[in-house]
Design a protein around this motif. Structure first.
Motif, PDB file in Angstrom:
ATOM      1  N   PRO A 140      17.164  14.180   3.811  1.00 25.79           N
ATOM      2  CA  PRO A 140      18.050  13.019   3.922  1.00 25.79           C
ATOM      3  C   PRO A 140      17.428  11.834   4.640  1.00 25.79           C
ATOM      4  CG  PRO A 140      18.687  14.707   5.486  1.00 25.79           C
ATOM      5  CD  PRO A 140      17.650  15.312   4.604  1.00 25.79           C
ATOM      6  N   THR A 141      16.432  12.054   5.491  1.00 28.42           N
ATOM      7  CA  THR A 141      15.862  10.942   6.257  1.00 28.42           C
ATOM      8  C   THR A 141      14.497  10.510   5.752  1.00 28.42           C
ATOM      9  OG1 THR A 141      14.841  12.465   7.856  1.00 28.42           O
ATOM     10  CG2 THR A 141      17.077  11.706   8.317  1.00 28.42           C
ATOM     11  N   SER A 142      13.985  11.186   4.710  1.00 30.86           N
ATOM     12  CA  SER A 142      12.618  10.902   4.289  1.00 30.86           C
ATOM     13  C   SER A 142      12.442   9.484   3.771  1.00 30.86           C
ATOM     14  CB  SER A 142      12.186  11.898   3.214  1.00 30.86           C
ATOM     15  OG  SER A 142      13.010  11.794   2.072  1.00 30.86           O
ATOM     16  N   LEU A 143      13.529   8.884   3.249  1.00 31.68           N
ATOM     17  CA  LEU A 143      13.423   7.541   2.696  1.00 31.68           C
ATOM     18  C   LEU A 143      13.734   6.467   3.735  1.00 31.68           C
ATOM     19  CD1 LEU A 143      15.061   8.045  -0.813  1.00 31.68           C
ATOM     20  CD2 LEU A 143      12.641   8.091  -0.199  1.00 31.68           C
ATOM     21  N   ASP A 144      13.951   6.866   4.990  1.00 33.10           N
ATOM     22  CA  ASP A 144      14.259   5.898   6.040  1.00 33.10           C
ATOM     23  C   ASP A 144      13.041   5.507   6.860  1.00 33.10           C
ATOM     24  OD1 ASP A 144      16.882   5.844   5.305  1.00 33.10           O
ATOM     25  OD2 ASP A 144      17.545   7.291   6.810  1.00 33.10           O
ATOM     26  N   ASP A 145      11.901   6.111   6.590  1.00 34.97           N
ATOM     27  CA  ASP A 145      10.708   5.828   7.376  1.00 34.97           C
ATOM     28  C   ASP A 145      10.165   4.428   7.083  1.00 34.97           C
ATOM     29  OD1 ASP A 145      10.885   8.385   8.377  1.00 34.97           O
ATOM     30  OD2 ASP A 145       9.459   9.227   6.943  1.00 34.97           O
ATOM     31  N   VAL A 146       9.677   3.763   8.113  1.00 27.45           N
ATOM     32  CA  VAL A 146       9.013   2.474   7.939  1.00 27.45           C
ATOM     33  C   VAL A 146       7.669   2.703   7.247  1.00 27.45           C
ATOM     34  CG1 VAL A 146       7.974   0.513   9.131  1.00 27.45           C
ATOM     35  CG2 VAL A 146      10.139   1.483   9.965  1.00 27.45           C
ATOM     36  N   ILE A 147       7.361   1.860   6.275  1.00 29.38           N
ATOM     37  CA  ILE A 147       6.104   1.974   5.526  1.00 29.38           C
ATOM     38  C   ILE A 147       5.297   0.697   5.733  1.00 29.38           C
ATOM     39  CG2 ILE A 147       5.117   2.556   3.282  1.00 29.38           C
ATOM     40  CD1 ILE A 147       8.186   2.973   2.472  1.00 29.38           C
ATOM     41  N   GLU A 148       3.990   0.843   5.914  1.00 29.48           N
ATOM     42  CA  GLU A 148       3.136  -0.334   6.085  1.00 29.48           C
ATOM     43  C   GLU A 148       1.862  -0.159   5.273  1.00 29.48           C
ATOM     44  OE1 GLU A 148       1.127  -3.135   9.569  1.00 29.48           O
ATOM     45  OE2 GLU A 148       2.690  -1.667  10.062  1.00 29.48           O
ATOM     46  N   VAL A 149       1.529  -1.172   4.484  1.00 28.77           N
ATOM     47  CA  VAL A 149       0.322  -1.173   3.673  1.00 28.77           C
ATOM     48  C   VAL A 149      -0.363  -2.520   3.821  1.00 28.77           C
ATOM     49  CG1 VAL A 149      -0.638  -1.002   1.353  1.00 28.77           C
ATOM     50  CG2 VAL A 149       1.296   0.445   1.991  1.00 28.77           C
ATOM     51  N   HIS A 150      -1.564  -2.511   4.396  1.00 32.32           N
ATOM     52  CA  HIS A 150      -2.343  -3.744   4.565  1.00 32.32           C
ATOM     53  C   HIS A 150      -1.529  -4.861   5.221  1.00 32.32           C
ATOM     54  CE1 HIS A 150      -5.731  -2.074   2.460  1.00 32.32           C
ATOM     55  NE2 HIS A 150      -5.047  -1.919   1.333  1.00 32.32           N
ATOM     56  N   GLY A 151      -0.739  -4.511   6.222  1.00 31.37           N
ATOM     57  CA  GLY A 151       0.037  -5.519   6.950  1.00 31.37           C
ATOM     58  C   GLY A 151       1.389  -5.824   6.360  1.00 31.37           C
ATOM     59  N   LEU A 152       1.644  -5.335   5.154  1.00 37.64           N
ATOM     60  CA  LEU A 152       2.956  -5.495   4.524  1.00 37.64           C
ATOM     61  C   LEU A 152       3.838  -4.351   5.017  1.00 37.64           C
ATOM     62  CD1 LEU A 152       4.702  -7.022   2.366  1.00 37.64           C
ATOM     63  CD2 LEU A 152       3.862  -5.340   0.705  1.00 37.64           C
ATOM     64  N   ARG A 153       4.898  -4.689   5.730  1.00 32.56           N
ATOM     65  CA  ARG A 153       5.718  -3.680   6.411  1.00 32.56           C
ATOM     66  C   ARG A 153       7.147  -3.704   5.862  1.00 32.56           C
ATOM     67  NH1 ARG A 153       5.681  -1.104  11.573  1.00 32.56           N
ATOM     68  NH2 ARG A 153       7.759  -0.878  12.507  1.00 32.56           N
ATOM     69  N   LEU A 154       7.631  -2.544   5.436  1.00 33.78           N
ATOM     70  CA  LEU A 154       8.978  -2.429   4.890  1.00 33.78           C
ATOM     71  C   LEU A 154       9.772  -1.444   5.738  1.00 33.78           C
ATOM     72  CD1 LEU A 154      10.069  -2.242   1.209  1.00 33.78           C
ATOM     73  CD2 LEU A 154      10.891  -0.496   2.796  1.00 33.78           C
ATOM     74  N   ASP A 155      10.929  -1.912   6.211  1.00 32.30           N
ATOM     75  CA  ASP A 155      11.813  -1.085   7.023  1.00 32.30           C
ATOM     76  C   ASP A 155      13.103  -0.839   6.228  1.00 32.30           C
ATOM     77  OD1 ASP A 155      13.550   0.077   8.810  1.00 32.30           O
ATOM     78  OD2 ASP A 155      12.973  -1.198  10.497  1.00 32.30           O
ATOM     79  N   PRO A 156      13.299   0.373   5.692  1.00 34.30           N
ATOM     80  CA  PRO A 156      14.492   0.646   4.873  1.00 34.30           C
ATOM     81  C   PRO A 156      15.793   0.572   5.656  1.00 34.30           C
ATOM     82  CG  PRO A 156      12.797   2.333   4.548  1.00 34.30           C
ATOM     83  CD  PRO A 156      12.388   1.527   5.747  1.00 34.30           C
ATOM     84  N   VAL A 157      15.741   0.864   6.956  1.00 30.83           N
ATOM     85  CA  VAL A 157      16.973   0.886   7.756  1.00 30.83           C
ATOM     86  C   VAL A 157      17.489  -0.531   8.003  1.00 30.83           C
ATOM     87  CG1 VAL A 157      18.001   1.546   9.957  1.00 30.83           C
ATOM     88  CG2 VAL A 157      16.368   3.076   8.834  1.00 30.83           C
ATOM     89  N   SER A 158      16.597  -1.421   8.437  1.00 34.14           N
ATOM     90  CA  SER A 158      17.017  -2.814   8.692  1.00 34.14           C
ATOM     91  C   SER A 158      16.974  -3.662   7.419  1.00 34.14           C
ATOM     92  CB  SER A 158      16.109  -3.449   9.756  1.00 34.14           C
ATOM     93  OG  SER A 158      14.784  -3.580   9.277  1.00 34.14           O
ATOM     94  N   HIS A 159      16.440  -3.070   6.326  1.00 35.34           N
ATOM     95  CA  HIS A 159      16.342  -3.774   5.044  1.00 35.34           C
ATOM     96  C   HIS A 159      15.536  -5.060   5.203  1.00 35.34           C
ATOM     97  CE1 HIS A 159      17.646  -4.759   0.914  1.00 35.34           C
ATOM     98  NE2 HIS A 159      17.949  -3.479   0.856  1.00 35.34           N
ATOM     99  N   ARG A 160      14.372  -4.930   5.884  1.00 34.13           N
ATOM    100  CA  ARG A 160      13.549  -6.102   6.171  1.00 34.13           C
ATOM    101  C   ARG A 160      12.115  -5.843   5.735  1.00 34.13           C
ATOM    102  NH1 ARG A 160      14.803  -6.757  11.352  1.00 34.13           N
ATOM    103  NH2 ARG A 160      16.387  -8.351  10.907  1.00 34.13           N
ATOM    104  N   VAL A 161      11.503  -6.867   5.128  1.00 35.84           N
ATOM    105  CA  VAL A 161      10.086  -6.822   4.775  1.00 35.84           C
ATOM    106  C   VAL A 161       9.377  -7.912   5.570  1.00 35.84           C
ATOM    107  CG1 VAL A 161       8.379  -7.026   2.928  1.00 35.84           C
ATOM    108  CG2 VAL A 161      10.607  -6.006   2.445  1.00 35.84           C
ATOM    109  N   THR A 162       8.309  -7.546   6.242  1.00 36.74           N
ATOM    110  CA  THR A 162       7.598  -8.512   7.088  1.00 36.74           C
ATOM    111  C   THR A 162       6.091  -8.435   6.870  1.00 36.74           C
ATOM    112  OG1 THR A 162       7.492  -6.908   8.917  1.00 36.74           O
ATOM    113  CG2 THR A 162       9.348  -8.437   8.920  1.00 36.74           C
TER     114      THR A 162
END
Length: 229
Positions: A125-147
């Protein structure tokens, strides 16, 4: 990485059909045709899910499920039983030995995929909530923010879902149909070309930072998210 599914089914036509459907939906498939070959396939990397036929040469699916649930290494792997037996007492018996769900033959590919996705969501249930970062592109599924470098990027909800899917499934080519199934869902009718529109919007949203190059068009096949710039 693509999720790995072990298909344990003695009837070759059914096994081949299952493998084809799973491959089309982006899963990595390992096949076994009987009890002993199933056990021999249970090595690292272990499957994320097992599709297990009730009746097998060399032993039953129930026996195999019991054995897997007694082992500390394999007990956490979810099991969906494939069975022609629809009686309630049989399903209760399967659930008692550790099966997570049942698919009764004959079944449609759409039903099978829905069952697989539901079980995977339930056990992770929590596997899709992890923050992912690739080459400085950061996606946070919980806050729904890409930075990028703490600067927020503006994109629509569909582009966000598309990027999240890409970032969690890198280096694999997905057709438009597969993207529609995984991002939009199987119960929504959307034309294939809609994918192209949202791919363009997503690329534009991450273009200034140069991350649009991560989303590659593979001619005649579909799209790939690659970390190899």
């Amino acid at each position: 990485m693509a999720r790995r599914i072990l298909v344990v089914e003695d009837e070759a036509p059914i096994r081949e059909m299952l493998s084809f459907v799973l491959d089309q939906h982006g899963y990595q498939v390992v096949e076994a045709e009987d009890f002993d070959s199933a056990l021999s396939r249970l090595t690292e990397p272990y499957p994320d899910l097992i599709l297990l036929d009730w009746m097998l040469p060399g032993g039953s699916g129930i026996q195999l499920a019991k054995q897997l649930k007694r082992d500390d290494i394999t007990r956490q792997i979810p099991i969906i039983m494939l069975t022609a037996r629809g009686e309630e007492e049989d399903k209760v018996r399967g659930l008692e030995v550790g099966a997570d769900d049942f698919v009764t033959k004959p079944f449609s590919p759409k039903e099978l995929m829905a069952r697989i996705k539901a079980v995977i969501r339930r056990v992770n249930p929590t596997s899709l909530d992890d923050v992912i970062e690739v080459h400085g592109l950061r996606l946070d599924p919980v806050s729904h923010r890409v930075t990028v470098d703490d600067d927020s990027l503006d994109m629509g909800p569909t582009e966000f879902k598309l990027l999240h899917f890409f970032m969690t499934h890198p280096e694999r080519v997905y057709s438009r149909e597969q993207l529609l199934d995984n991002v939009w869902g199987t119960n929504i009718y959307v034309e294939d070309r809609t994918v192209d529109v949202h791919i363009r919007r997503l690329r534009k949203a991450i273009e200034l930072s140069g991350h649009d190059k991560l989303i590659q068009t593979v001619r005649g096949a579909g799209y790939r998210f690659s970390t190899r710039i």
